[in-house]
Design an enzyme around this catalytic site. Structure first.
Site, mmCIF file in Angstrom:
data_model
loop_
_atom_site.group_PDB
_atom_site.id
_atom_site.type_symbol
_atom_site.label_atom_id
_atom_site.label_comp_id
_atom_site.label_asym_id
_atom_site.label_seq_id
_atom_site.Cartn_x
_atom_site.Cartn_y
_atom_site.Cartn_z
ATOM 1 N N LYS A 65 17.405 -43.315 -23.886
ATOM 2 C CA LYS A 65 16.458 -42.889 -22.957
ATOM 3 C C LYS A 65 15.599 -43.877 -22.635
ATOM 4 O O LYS A 65 14.970 -43.681 -21.581
ATOM 5 C CB LYS A 65 15.824 -41.855 -23.767
ATOM 6 C CG LYS A 65 16.885 -40.399 -23.852
ATOM 7 C CD LYS A 65 16.016 -39.400 -24.548
ATOM 8 C CE LYS A 65 16.816 -38.006 -24.641
ATOM 9 N NZ LYS A 65 16.109 -36.827 -25.226
ATOM 10 N N ASP A 101 12.822 -32.791 -20.899
ATOM 11 C CA ASP A 101 12.767 -32.384 -22.294
ATOM 12 C C ASP A 101 11.560 -31.595 -22.409
ATOM 13 O O ASP A 101 11.538 -30.545 -23.110
ATOM 14 C CB ASP A 101 12.890 -33.468 -23.227
ATOM 15 C CG ASP A 101 14.155 -34.243 -23.434
ATOM 16 O OD1 ASP A 101 15.151 -33.435 -23.226
ATOM 17 O OD2 ASP A 101 14.154 -35.415 -23.631
ATOM 18 N N ALA A 127 5.431 -38.105 -34.042
ATOM 19 C CA ALA A 127 4.779 -39.071 -33.151
ATOM 20 C C ALA A 127 5.673 -40.096 -32.760
ATOM 21 O O ALA A 127 5.495 -41.097 -32.246
ATOM 22 C CB ALA A 127 3.324 -39.768 -33.843
ATOM 23 N N ARG A 155 0.390 -43.584 -35.868
ATOM 24 C CA ARG A 155 1.219 -43.251 -35.020
ATOM 25 C C ARG A 155 0.516 -42.321 -33.928
ATOM 26 O O ARG A 155 0.601 -42.030 -32.913
ATOM 27 C CB ARG A 155 2.530 -43.061 -35.197
ATOM 28 C CG ARG A 155 3.490 -44.160 -35.899
ATOM 29 C CD ARG A 155 4.976 -44.202 -35.886
ATOM 30 N NE ARG A 155 5.633 -44.201 -34.657
ATOM 31 C CZ ARG A 155 6.890 -43.984 -34.598
ATOM 32 N NH1 ARG A 155 7.584 -43.399 -35.758
ATOM 33 N NH2 ARG A 155 7.553 -43.998 -33.669
ATOM 34 N N MET A 217 12.488 -28.459 -32.702
ATOM 35 C CA MET A 217 13.342 -28.677 -31.585
ATOM 36 C C MET A 217 14.732 -29.146 -32.048
ATOM 37 O O MET A 217 15.576 -29.416 -31.138
ATOM 38 C CB MET A 217 12.332 -30.019 -31.137
ATOM 39 C CG MET A 217 11.338 -29.694 -30.296
ATOM 40 S SD MET A 217 10.026 -31.022 -30.022
ATOM 41 C CE MET A 217 11.318 -32.330 -29.072
HETATM 42 P P1 ATR Z 1 12.558 -39.358 -32.288
HETATM 43 O O1 ATR Z 1 12.999 -40.226 -31.035
HETATM 44 O O2 ATR Z 1 13.675 -38.411 -32.949
HETATM 45 O O3 ATR Z 1 11.046 -38.636 -32.015
HETATM 46 P P2 ATR Z 1 11.232 -41.362 -33.794
HETATM 47 O O4 ATR Z 1 10.673 -42.178 -32.623
HETATM 48 O O5 ATR Z 1 12.172 -42.409 -34.796
HETATM 49 O O6 ATR Z 1 12.724 -40.365 -33.307
HETATM 50 O O7 ATR Z 1 10.626 -40.548 -34.340
HETATM 51 C C1 ATR Z 1 10.711 -39.911 -35.734
HETATM 52 C C2 ATR Z 1 9.716 -38.923 -36.110
HETATM 53 O O8 ATR Z 1 10.105 -38.042 -37.376
HETATM 54 C C3 ATR Z 1 8.488 -39.715 -36.461
HETATM 55 O O9 ATR Z 1 7.155 -38.869 -36.218
HETATM 56 C C4 ATR Z 1 8.745 -39.804 -38.143
HETATM 57 O O10 ATR Z 1 7.542 -39.887 -38.833
HETATM 58 P P3 ATR Z 1 7.035 -41.811 -39.074
HETATM 59 O O11 ATR Z 1 6.200 -42.076 -37.904
HETATM 60 O O12 ATR Z 1 5.967 -41.378 -40.234
HETATM 61 O O13 ATR Z 1 8.234 -42.512 -39.328
HETATM 62 C C5 ATR Z 1 8.945 -38.296 -38.227
HETATM 63 N N1 ATR Z 1 10.273 -38.366 -39.430
HETATM 64 C C6 ATR Z 1 10.940 -38.923 -39.558
HETATM 65 N N2 ATR Z 1 11.497 -38.518 -40.994
HETATM 66 C C7 ATR Z 1 10.695 -37.623 -41.576
HETATM 67 C C8 ATR Z 1 10.544 -36.924 -42.731
HETATM 68 N N3 ATR Z 1 11.506 -36.875 -43.725
HETATM 69 N N4 ATR Z 1 9.294 -36.246 -42.832
HETATM 70 C C9 ATR Z 1 8.446 -36.307 -42.062
HETATM 71 N N5 ATR Z 1 8.361 -36.953 -40.903
HETATM 72 C C10 ATR Z 1 9.586 -37.744 -40.726
#
Ligand code: ATR
Length: 277
Positions: A65, A101, A127, A155, A217
């Site tokens: 994307k 989206d 975030a 973030r 989501m």
């Molecule tokens: P996406 O495009 O799916 O949003 P991303 O940009 O990698 O993927 O973001 C993943 C999000 O899920 C982030 O907000 C991440 O938190 P961090 O910013 O602290 O990394 C969050 N996330 C991933 N695994 C998580 C978990 N086990 N518990 C809580 N938040 C999680």
């Protein structure tokens, strides 16, 4: 025959071809829609090849994307705000990029789930790209306030700073999950990737106001870990992201064909397939 596609890696399990075939049949549009696997280092070449072969537009999914955003020569304001593109349209003026989206999420909430957002307290968890993609459409729905919470607080703060002017007079706040203790919300949306690890974000108890909706989501068979946790914390209503998937597809179809398909029968059929799988 007008050709469309979804491009991603992996792509084999994409539901987009089934969704768009149903939209085309229902609206009597003559088109084909296929799934294209692009090599991880070959997104632009795959788009160029598809376009040269007569493609009119495509959907773009993980992990392309951001590359689709860069490839677009013109972009919609919502794609610009999302920093990502999930829909490309090829025309005489070149490559146009949109992001459907967030509009898909808002439409699923307001139309399918009868959950108006205006004047409601919304909590957005996460975030990353998924959260960023829905910020502008959520703010455009005029909530009473929008609160972001993320595991990595910086973030969430950065995202809030970026959307402060778009928020206008809507209060926008960022914090940690623990910071949410004592607050209540009408709509809680999980845009974290926690469900992929079969986890729920570690939220304090008591977040759900009377009648509140918990929305993940992500989707799948049965409730996600976030929805399981939301139910036990007293959320009155639960929804997963299957409706968002169908609604973002409908927004793309509208952009390409100028016709908005009815989503309810397509969503019902997909739900039946998933629960029966
Ligand atoms: P996406 O495009 O799916 O949003 P991303 O940009 O990698 O993927 O973001 C993943 C999000 O899920 C982030 O907000 C991440 O938190 P961090 O910013 O602290 O990394 C969050 N996330 C991933 N695994 C998580 C978990 N086990 N518990 C809580 N938040 C999680």
């Amino acid at each position: 025959m007008d050709r469309y596609a979804v491009i991603g890696n992996p792509i084999a399990h994409s539901k987009s071809p089934v969704i768009h075939a149903a939209f085309a049949a229902q609206t009597r549009q003559t088109l084909t829609y296929e799934a294209l696997l692009a090599p991880l280092d070959g997104f632009a070449a795959t788009v160029a090849g598809f376009r040269a072969a007569g493609g009119c537009g495509c959907n773009v999914t993980v992990p392309f994307k951001l590359e689709a955003f860069a490839l677009a020569e013109r972009r919609s304001p919502r794609a610009q705000a999302a920093g990502a593109v999930n829909t490309l349209k090829f025309d005489a003026e070149g490559i146009y990029g949109d992001n459907t989206d967030g509009a898909g999420l808002v439409r699923d909430l307001t139309h399918n789930l009868d959950c108006p957002l205006a004047g409601r307290r919304i909590l957005l968890l996460g975030a990353g790209g998924a959260a960023r993609g829905v910020m502008l459409p959520l703010l455009s729905a005029a909530p009473a306030r929008l609160t972001l919470a993320n595991r990595t607080v910086s973030r969430a703060e950065a995202l809030v700073a970026e959307f402060t002017s778009a928020a206008g007079s809507t209060p926008l706040a960022a914090g940690s999950f623990a910071d949410l203790a004592g607050s209540q919300f009408d709509v809680v949306i999980n845009a974290t990737a926690a469900s992929l690890a079969d986890e729920a974000p570690p939220l304090p108890a008591g977040l759900y106001a009377p009648g509140a909706l918990a929305y993940d989501m992500m989707y799948g068979r049965g409730d996600t870990p976030f929805l399981v946790a939301a139910r036990s914390d007293g959320a009155a209503r639960l929804a997963d992201g299957l409706g968002m998937l169908v609604e973002q597809a409908a927004e793309s179809f509208l952009l390409w064909r100028g016709v908005r398909p009815a989503t309810a029968p397509v969503l019902a059929e997909l739900r039946r397939q998933i629960e029966g799988a």
